[in-house]
Design an enzyme around this catalytic site. Structure first.
Site, PDB file in Angstrom:
ATOM      1  N   CYS A   2       0.849  -1.191   0.000  1.00 56.24           N
ATOM      2  CA  CYS A   2       0.000   0.000   0.000  1.00 56.24           C
ATOM      3  C   CYS A   2       0.885   1.241   0.000  1.00 56.24           C
ATOM      4  O   CYS A   2       1.898   1.294   0.684  1.00 56.24           O
ATOM      5  CB  CYS A   2      -0.939   0.084   1.209  1.00 56.24           C
ATOM      6  SG  CYS A   2      -2.112  -1.256   1.270  1.00 56.24           S
ATOM      7  N   ARG A  28       3.752  -0.357  -4.887  1.00 58.35           N
ATOM      8  CA  ARG A  28       3.474  -0.850  -3.536  1.00 58.35           C
ATOM      9  C   ARG A  28       2.129  -1.574  -3.456  1.00 58.35           C
ATOM     10  O   ARG A  28       1.777  -2.118  -2.406  1.00 58.35           O
ATOM     11  CB  ARG A  28       3.495   0.310  -2.541  1.00 58.35           C
ATOM     12  CG  ARG A  28       4.838   1.006  -2.460  1.00 58.35           C
ATOM     13  CD  ARG A  28       4.793   2.105  -1.436  1.00 58.35           C
ATOM     14  NE  ARG A  28       4.581   1.583  -0.109  1.00 58.35           N
ATOM     15  CZ  ARG A  28       5.543   1.231   0.731  1.00 58.35           C
ATOM     16  NH1 ARG A  28       6.795   1.356   0.368  1.00 58.35           N
ATOM     17  NH2 ARG A  28       5.270   0.758   1.917  1.00 58.35           N
ATOM     18  N   TRP A  94      -2.895  -2.574  -1.708  1.00 56.79           N
ATOM     19  CA  TRP A  94      -2.666  -4.015  -1.850  1.00 56.79           C
ATOM     20  C   TRP A  94      -3.562  -4.642  -0.782  1.00 56.79           C
ATOM     21  O   TRP A  94      -3.299  -4.509   0.413  1.00 56.79           O
ATOM     22  CB  TRP A  94      -1.199  -4.359  -1.616  1.00 56.79           C
ATOM     23  CG  TRP A  94      -0.870  -5.773  -1.975  1.00 56.79           C
ATOM     24  CD1 TRP A  94      -0.503  -6.247  -3.190  1.00 56.79           C
ATOM     25  CD2 TRP A  94      -0.892  -6.912  -1.095  1.00 56.79           C
ATOM     26  NE1 TRP A  94      -0.299  -7.618  -3.141  1.00 56.79           N
ATOM     27  CE2 TRP A  94      -0.529  -8.045  -1.854  1.00 56.79           C
ATOM     28  CE3 TRP A  94      -1.189  -7.096   0.253  1.00 56.79           C
ATOM     29  CZ2 TRP A  94      -0.457  -9.318  -1.320  1.00 56.79           C
ATOM     30  CZ3 TRP A  94      -1.111  -8.378   0.789  1.00 56.79           C
ATOM     31  CH2 TRP A  94      -0.743  -9.470   0.002  1.00 56.79           C
ATOM     32  N   ASN A 120      -1.685   2.108   5.907  1.00 57.56           N
ATOM     33  CA  ASN A 120      -0.800   1.038   5.453  1.00 57.56           C
ATOM     34  C   ASN A 120      -0.489   0.158   6.668  1.00 57.56           C
ATOM     35  O   ASN A 120       0.006   0.662   7.671  1.00 57.56           O
ATOM     36  CB  ASN A 120       0.483   1.681   4.890  1.00 57.56           C
ATOM     37  CG  ASN A 120       1.533   0.667   4.455  1.00 57.56           C
ATOM     38  OD1 ASN A 120       2.683   1.020   4.275  1.00 57.56           O
ATOM     39  ND2 ASN A 120       1.165  -0.573   4.285  1.00 57.56           N
ATOM     40  N   GLY A 121      -0.864  -1.118   6.584  1.00 59.70           N
ATOM     41  CA  GLY A 121      -0.607  -2.011   7.714  1.00 59.70           C
ATOM     42  C   GLY A 121      -1.805  -2.899   7.969  1.00 59.70           C
ATOM     43  O   GLY A 121      -2.692  -3.023   7.118  1.00 59.70           O
ATOM     44  N   GLU A 487      16.535 -17.915  -8.908  1.00 66.46           N
ATOM     45  CA  GLU A 487      16.172 -16.540  -9.250  1.00 66.46           C
ATOM     46  C   GLU A 487      15.579 -16.450 -10.666  1.00 66.46           C
ATOM     47  O   GLU A 487      14.615 -15.721 -10.897  1.00 66.46           O
ATOM     48  CB  GLU A 487      17.410 -15.631  -9.100  1.00 66.46           C
ATOM     49  CG  GLU A 487      17.267 -14.216  -9.630  1.00 66.46           C
ATOM     50  CD  GLU A 487      16.151 -13.393  -8.971  1.00 66.46           C
ATOM     51  OE1 GLU A 487      15.551 -13.860  -7.992  1.00 66.46           O
ATOM     52  OE2 GLU A 487      15.868 -12.297  -9.480  1.00 66.46           O
ATOM     53  N   LYS A 491      11.891 -15.002 -11.527  1.00 63.59           N
ATOM     54  CA  LYS A 491      11.639 -13.902 -12.468  1.00 63.59           C
ATOM     55  C   LYS A 491      10.592 -14.331 -13.494  1.00 63.59           C
ATOM     56  O   LYS A 491       9.670 -13.578 -13.793  1.00 63.59           O
ATOM     57  CB  LYS A 491      12.916 -13.500 -13.232  1.00 63.59           C
ATOM     58  CG  LYS A 491      13.920 -12.637 -12.522  1.00 63.59           C
ATOM     59  CD  LYS A 491      13.522 -11.204 -12.341  1.00 63.59           C
ATOM     60  CE  LYS A 491      12.881 -10.937 -11.032  1.00 63.59           C
ATOM     61  NZ  LYS A 491      13.587 -11.021  -9.813  1.00 63.59           N
ATOM     62  N   GLU A 494       7.060 -14.608 -11.786  1.00 62.08           N
ATOM     63  CA  GLU A 494       6.377 -13.404 -11.312  1.00 62.08           C
ATOM     64  C   GLU A 494       5.956 -12.469 -12.430  1.00 62.08           C
ATOM     65  O   GLU A 494       4.956 -11.776 -12.297  1.00 62.08           O
ATOM     66  CB  GLU A 494       7.150 -12.676 -10.202  1.00 62.08           C
ATOM     67  CG  GLU A 494       8.515 -12.176 -10.543  1.00 62.08           C
ATOM     68  CD  GLU A 494       9.277 -11.645  -9.316  1.00 62.08           C
ATOM     69  OE1 GLU A 494       8.675 -11.292  -8.301  1.00 62.08           O
ATOM     70  OE2 GLU A 494      10.520 -11.588  -9.414  1.00 62.08           O
ATOM     71  N   HIS A 510      16.107 -37.259  -8.192  1.00 60.17           N
ATOM     72  CA  HIS A 510      15.351 -37.517  -6.956  1.00 60.17           C
ATOM     73  C   HIS A 510      13.891 -37.111  -7.115  1.00 60.17           C
ATOM     74  O   HIS A 510      13.255 -36.714  -6.139  1.00 60.17           O
ATOM     75  CB  HIS A 510      16.004 -36.791  -5.783  1.00 60.17           C
ATOM     76  CG  HIS A 510      17.406 -37.241  -5.527  1.00 60.17           C
ATOM     77  ND1 HIS A 510      17.712 -38.489  -5.051  1.00 60.17           N
ATOM     78  CD2 HIS A 510      18.587 -36.618  -5.741  1.00 60.17           C
ATOM     79  CE1 HIS A 510      19.022 -38.613  -4.959  1.00 60.17           C
ATOM     80  NE2 HIS A 510      19.582 -37.491  -5.378  1.00 60.17           N
ATOM     81  N   LYS A 604       5.860  -4.346  -4.448  1.00 59.76           N
ATOM     82  CA  LYS A 604       7.317  -4.316  -4.346  1.00 59.76           C
ATOM     83  C   LYS A 604       7.802  -4.381  -2.907  1.00 59.76           C
ATOM     84  O   LYS A 604       8.798  -5.005  -2.597  1.00 59.76           O
ATOM     85  CB  LYS A 604       7.866  -3.059  -5.015  1.00 59.76           C
ATOM     86  CG  LYS A 604       9.385  -3.060  -5.062  1.00 59.76           C
ATOM     87  CD  LYS A 604       9.921  -2.272  -6.207  1.00 59.76           C
ATOM     88  CE  LYS A 604      11.415  -2.429  -6.351  1.00 59.76           C
ATOM     89  NZ  LYS A 604      11.799  -3.773  -6.820  1.00 59.76           N
TER      90      LYS A 604
END
Ligand code: G6P
Length: 609
Positions: A2, A28, A94, A120-121, A487, A491, A494, A510, A604
């Site tokens: 947010c 955000r 968000w 925010n929270g 990584e 990428k 996402e 395995h 982010k």
């Protein structure tokens, strides 16, 4: 998570300024957005605002606009954005409590629209608060935890003035929160405990933002609030105070170092691409300018008894690469943990331990929690962080700024290679080999430049076209490039939403190999090091089962159906190899018509647990 933005000042286009600020903070969260302005009545509220509390003769009217989704460019020139006003707050959401609906979008108001509030929270005790407020007659319009705060402030305002009410209401909230509250007379009160808030000090104008990057186009003078601090912002300026006692606090502004151009898109279609292209310079800057800082941290590591590296998401993979680099270059064991798990591993910490926290934003809640837990054990804290003045930056005993410039794409790219470069040099510095390490890093910067050349990028684009219809992509690596495989898969997932998984190549037999079908694309990192033979034999086993092998390697091999050549840069291979994966992920996103800068469901800065 947010974004909050606010404006009070001499300009009368507060709504537009806030909309622009929110756009800069959209990384955000972009489930919904909303802005509240105080529309001027007879006299501009800004010109006549009192020190605290409403004055009925000067009251304006709060007008709110809120919508689901991202802020459309057209909105920046809408009727709403040109309302005459000197004061506004806004929010980009968000969603946590309550679905993604217009009613749940912030700002929220009290029963009588005398205030607007953004948050925010997470208010952990919102249910009992709501029940209590409803029993007092308050009418709720949303499913959010946030709305309870607005009614709580309204309730407090029956007893005291505006700022005192915000303070008292905020003190009743459980959890980590930050709020900004706009009053009818055009003042803004903010309060912080956990989630970030900073204040921009301009000429006859003041800004409030969750992240300083949104303030940068207006002023470089920024005050970062600490937990337990609040502020009242009106035409008289900014007054910071202790939320508990109400006592004034004198804060010295920090001067931001980033340039305004650094936050602009320029000639690039997306921030992700821009930030990928900035990497060679970011790497080189560290090679040329970080000798002393790296030397300082190397000494700290040598003095410590037990070093722990923590990060989340991409930053965690950087930390994992670090543990391999320290092992092979400095023969030093470094413990690694993802931020969300570190709290369960702190029993071994002592005052001699060193915790190195890695974070682009410096606000990721699991990192802040990790650092708090380490501090409780009196461990020393060092950080590799991109955002000057961030919570992590302020909490750390030893800090190295990544120097990557603002990173606006939700997924991390240049901050990752910056962390890898610092860790590589750090490992060399531990071994008195900084000169050789620096040469290697220069070579890596050059190798990244090669990948970014037109022809190479075109090849990756074509490859993305070829494999974009697949539902699964697998990535394998070993040793130093095992984290690169993780990584790369992250990428791809996402930004393109293709299911991608990274594996340690040795784990193939395995169980993983059961996933391979005819034509399944498999990205294989095969650097010219001790892992080469084994990774090629893994690739051969996959190929025998129909896999389509994409080799990222300085060497050619018949097993590769496609090879993306990279320079042989020894221990710096994770820095170079990841650039190939970033570009592939970017073009896969474009092929799948996804927005690489703002992937669905993500934000982010993850500032809630
Ligand atoms: C989010 C971002 C990632 C990032 C992670 C950690 O998940 O989408 O790109 O790696 O947070 O963020 P930090 O700011 O701590 O590096």
């Amino acid at each position: 998570m947010c974004g909050i933005f606010g404006y009070i000042g001499a300009k009368n286009n507060a709504a537009k300024l806030v909309l622009e600020g929110l756009k800069a903070l959209e990384y955000r969260g972009y489930d919904s957005w909303g802005v509240a302005v105080v529309r001027e009545q007879r006299t501009p509220p800004y010109a006549k605002a009192s020190a605290d509390g409403a004055n009925s003769k000067q009251l304006g009217k709060i007008v709110i606009e809120k919508r689901v989704g991202k802020i459309g460019d057209s909105f920046l020139n809408s009727k709403f954005s040109i309302i005459n006003s000197n004061a506004a707050i806004g929010h980009t959401r968000w969603a946590t409590h309550g679905g993604v609906t217009q009613a749940n979008a912030h700002p929220h108001t009290d029963c009588n629209n005398t205030l607007a509030l953004v948050h925010n929270g997470i208010v952990e005790n919102w249910q009992p608060l709501k029940t209590q407020l409803m029993s007092l007659g308050h009418k709720f319009r949303s499913e959010t935890d946030t709305e309870a705060i607005a009614h709580l402030v309204e309730e407090e305002m029956k007893k005291r003035g505006f700022v005192g009410s915000v303070r008292d209401a905020f003190k009743k909230l459980a959890g980590l929160n930050a709020v900004a509250v706009l009053s009818l007379d055009g003042q803004i009160a903010v309060a912080k405990n956990g989630s970030p808030i900073c204040l921009g000090i301009g000429k006859k104008e003041y800004f409030i933002a969750s992240d300083a990057v949104a303030i940068l186009p207006h002023t470089k003078k920024v005050v970062f609030l600490e937990d337990g601090q609040g502020a009242l912002i009106n035409k008289g300026g900014v007054k910071v105070f202790d939320l508990n006692t109400g006592r004034p606090i004198v804060k010295r502004p920090t001067h931001l170092k980033w340039s305004v151009e650094a936050v602009e898109l320029g000639r690039y279609p997306h921030y992700m691409l821009k930030e990928i292209y900035e990497q060679p310079k970011v790497i080189l800057n560290i090679a040329e300018n970080y000798k002393d800082q790296i030397g300082g941290l190397a000494s700290l590591i040598k003095e410590s008894y037990g070093t722990y590296m923590v990060g989340c998401g991409t930053a965690a993979y950087a930390a994992l690469v670090g543990s391999y680099l320290f092992s092979r270059i400095a023969a030093r064991h470094v413990n690694f943990s993802v931020g969300s798990e570190f709290g369960y591993l702190t029993h071994f910490l002592t005052p001699k331990s060193l915790v190195i926290a890695l974070s682009q934003s410096g606000e990721t809640i699991d990192i802040i929690d990790s650092v708090r837990a380490a501090k409780e054990k009196s461990a020393k804290i060092a950080c590799l962080v991109n955002n000057l003045g961030s919570t992590l930056y302020r909490m750390s005993d030893y800090k190295i700024l990544l120097g990557a410039g603002p990173e606006k794409c939700v997924c991390a790219t240049k901050s990752y290679v910056a962390k890898l470069t610092i860790l590589l040099l750090l490992a060399y510095a531990m071994n008195d080999g900084l000169v050789g390490g620096t040469q290697l890093v220069r070579k890596a910067s050059q190798a990244a430049e090669e990948i970014l050349k037109k022809k190479y990028v075109e090849d990756i684009k074509k490859l993305a076209q070829k494999i974009s219809k697949h539902d699964h992509i697998y990535v394998i690596g070993r040793g130093l490039n095992y984290p690169t495989a993780l990584e790369a898969a992250l990428k791809i997932k996402e930004v393109s939403y293709i299911h991608a998984e990274g594996f340690a190549a040795g784990e193939l037999k395995h169980g993983v190999i059961a996933l391979i079908e005819k034509g399944t694309p498999v990205l294989v990192f095969a650097p010219n090091d001790e892992t080469y033979e084994a990774i090629i034999s893994g690739a051969t086993e996959i190929k025998s089962r129909g896999g389509f092998i994409i080799g990222v390697s300085p060497k050619s091999d018949p097993v590769f159906d496609v090879r993306l050549p990279v320079a042989d840069v020894g221990d710096a291979s994770p820095i170079v190899n990841v650039v190939v994966a970033q570009l592939l992920a970017y073009f896969l996103a474009l092929e799948r018509k996804a927005d690489p800068d703002k992937p669905r469901n993500l934000a982010k800065s993850v500032t809630v647990r």
